[in-house]
Design an enzyme around this catalytic site. Structure first.
Site, PDB file in Angstrom:
ATOM      1  N   SER A 263       0.831  -1.203   0.000  1.00  0.00           N
ATOM      2  CA  SER A 263       0.000   0.000   0.000  1.00  0.00           C
ATOM      3  C   SER A 263       0.863   1.249   0.000  1.00  0.00           C
ATOM      4  O   SER A 263       2.070   1.196   0.225  1.00  0.00           O
ATOM      5  CB  SER A 263      -0.885   0.005   1.250  1.00  0.00           C
ATOM      6  N   LYS A 264       0.181   2.355  -0.241  1.00  0.00           N
ATOM      7  CA  LYS A 264       0.844   3.644  -0.226  1.00  0.00           C
ATOM      8  C   LYS A 264       1.498   3.872   1.138  1.00  0.00           C
ATOM      9  O   LYS A 264       2.583   4.422   1.241  1.00  0.00           O
ATOM     10  CB  LYS A 264      -0.206   4.714  -0.499  1.00  0.00           C
ATOM     11  N   ARG A 265       0.812   3.427   2.170  1.00  0.00           N
ATOM     12  CA  ARG A 265       1.338   3.636   3.523  1.00  0.00           C
ATOM     13  C   ARG A 265       2.667   2.909   3.748  1.00  0.00           C
ATOM     14  O   ARG A 265       3.548   3.404   4.432  1.00  0.00           O
ATOM     15  CB  ARG A 265       0.305   3.220   4.583  1.00  0.00           C
ATOM     16  N   GLU A 286      -1.662  16.454  -0.851  1.00  0.00           N
ATOM     17  CA  GLU A 286      -0.585  15.542  -0.450  1.00  0.00           C
ATOM     18  C   GLU A 286       0.286  15.168  -1.659  1.00  0.00           C
ATOM     19  O   GLU A 286      -0.219  14.995  -2.763  1.00  0.00           O
ATOM     20  CB  GLU A 286      -1.234  14.279   0.127  1.00  0.00           C
TER      21      GLU A 286
END
Ligand code: GLU
Length: 530
Positions: A263-265, A286
């Site tokens: 994921s992006k996280r 962002e």
């Protein structure tokens, strides 16, 4: 084999590298079989539409060299390739299914559906719009025909839902996963069309377009596998089962630790990009990092992605795009998720960086070199030009993963060390090594005023073209002749020049900075008590 594949992203945000890998596998499959690679933009979900996302997708494909044969920009025999521009096409297909009693109108309001969802939730169940409720709700299967007609004439908002056949086993084949079976009672009646915006949903538009565009193979992410039974049923409902494409659902890209989807996280947490290009989110403002802006080469990203989920069956790891297309096959795509490895991504970049000619790397770093070192004394006597930049690239390219790191390494050429590593001092600063280094530098000074000067040593022309090696050969012979401990003396020499006992070969550094500068740095260390 006649082969037409499509990459069909929805412009709901930046393209994740998992999506880019899907595009890549489609591209490779098309090239391998001499077919067409089509880019279709699936923008029928107006609520999730994100401005700039389509341009991002197109640019990401261009950067990676995945040129579509047909698509939004290229055009083609089935244009337009943007679903919002094909709006007029889909309604008739939804109507056809209504006429065949394979779909129905549903007039339920959002509030009703929400209420049903909540009620189911409170029973610990998930609400499903299916055979159990389609006859109790506001549908054309439950309401009298005249009322349905009246509601439609009044322009009341409705959706068209697929009437999932009851208790049937759908038999499916997937090129990666093999034979699959699903009982239709586990499926719900998906919305195919919404009168509110006059647009089809993904399922209808996707099937209709794949059919009209004569797609032969659907290669897409595993997250679409649950939609496969519905897609099979739709092909059957339209009577298109004989020309139904073959399906291949690709494995997920997993987090570096292995569990769960990348994921992006994860990228934010571990400091690696999960997007090919930098993305400025238009709503939140962002900024998400991109491979391109972080200094990755597209060949490295493509090569790395190709091997995440596919293997060539050999030990070979470096594959430029054309070789990938040669070697690629869906049979060698694995079922299991592929764990993303940020280290490996850097390794690939290092390999492709090394393959780049020095001149090309020099061009990439010239401006940065000038900005960082242009005001140093060394740069004032000898301007930083294109050829200086390529020379610097040649000096350091074996040691880095990114072009910007070459610029970092160049600091040792332009800035005198103001301190020496503790470890270096401890290991190599011994009286006998100091004495040997003093002899070495005197020898080098003498030679560079004489025989080496003729060969062009010092700051200036031709210094790395062999001059380094004359200097190197003579000096090494001198050290050997004297019986000095080679490793010790050279490490102390390097410590004096760069501040670190470990690092690149010292002779090209001396040749680059010039004998005077090298001697000054060496004498600075020798005249100091550390
Ligand atoms: N529009 C879908 C997506 O965003 C396409 C899925 C498919 O390839 O069928 O991924």
């Amino acid at each position: 084999m006649n082969c037409r594949v499509r990459f069909a992203p929805s412009p709901t945000g930046p393209l994740h590298i998992g999506g880019l890998r899907t595009a890549l596998y489609n591209y490779l499959f098309a090239k391998k079989h001499g077919g067409q690679f089509i880019l279709r933009i699936e923008d029928t979900d107006s609520q999730r539409f994100v401005p700039g996302a389509e341009a991002y997708i197109t640019e990401a494909l261009r950067w990676c060299g995945l040129q579509p044969d047909e698509g939004v920009a290229e055009g083609g025999p089935h244009a337009p390739y943007r679903q919002s521009e094909r709006k007029a096409i889909y309604k008739q297909y939804a109507d056809e299914l209504i006429a065949k009693d394979m779909a129905y109108y549903a007039f339920d309001t959002a509030e009703t559906l929400e209420k049903l969802r909540k009620e189911a939730e409170s029973r610990g169940e998930a609400f499903a719009y299916n055979a159990a409720c389609r006859k109790q709700l506001q549908t054309s299967l439950a309401l009298p025909a005249e009322e349905v007609k009246a509601r439609l004439e009044r322009g009341e908002a409705y959706v068209i839902r697929f009437r999932t056949p009851e208790n049937r086993t759908v038999e499916m084949d997937d090129l990666i996963r093999g034979h699959l079976q699903v009982n239709t009672d586990t499926l719900d009646d998906k919305v195919l069309y919404k009168s509110a915006d006059g647009l089809p949903t993904y399922h209808l538009a996707n099937i209709v377009d794949d059919h009209l565009m004569q797609i032969t193979h659907v290669i897409r992410g595993e997250e679409w596998l649950p939609s496969l039974p519905l897609h099979y049923l739709l092909y059957e409902a339209f009577g298109w089962q004989d020309s139904r494409p073959a399906f291949a659902h690709l494995p997920l890209l997993l987090k570096p630790q292995g569990q769960g989807k990348l994921s992006k996280r994860d990228g934010d947490k571990f400091g690696f990009p999960v997007f090919p290009l930098v993305w400025h989110d238009p709503k939140s403002g962002e900024i998400s990092k991109g491979y391109r802006e972080e200094g990755y080469f597209p060949e490295a990203v493509v090569n790395m992605l190709a091997l995440l989920g596919w293997n060539p069956g050999t030990e070979q790891e470096l594959f430029p795009l054309d070789e990938l297309a040669e070697a690629f096959s869906l049979e060698k795509v694995s079922k299991a998720g592929a764990r993303f490895n940020p280290e490996k991504a850097r390794w690939f970049n290092a390999q492709y960086l090394r393959m780049r000619p020095d001149e090309e790397l020099g061009k990439l770093i010239l401006k940065d070199l000038q900005a960082r070192y242009g005001q140093t004394d060394a740069a004032k006597t000898q301007a930083i030009t294109g050829s200086t930049a390529s020379e610097i690239a040649g000096l350091f390219k074996e040691r880095v993963c990114f072009p910007a790191e070459i610029t970092d390494w160049a600091a040792m050429l332009y800035v005198r060390p103001d301190k020496y590593t503790e470890n270096g001092i401890k290991k190599f600063d011994k009286p006998e090594n100091r004495e040997a280094l003093r002899q070495v530098i005197d020898f080098m000074k003498q030679k560079s005023a004489g025989p080496w000067a003729g060969a062009g040593a010092g700051m200036g022309v031709g210094r790395s073209a062999g001059v380094g090696s004359i200097m190197e050969n003579d000096t090494l012979a001198f050290i050997r002749g004297k019986g000095y401990p080679m490793g010790q003396v050279m490490s102390l020499f390097r410590l004096a020049l760069t501040g670190d006992a470990q690092g690149p070969n010292v002779f090209p550094l001396v040749a680059f900075m010039g004998m005077d500068e090298a001697a000054a740095r060496t004498e600075a260390l020798l005249n100091k008590t550390l």
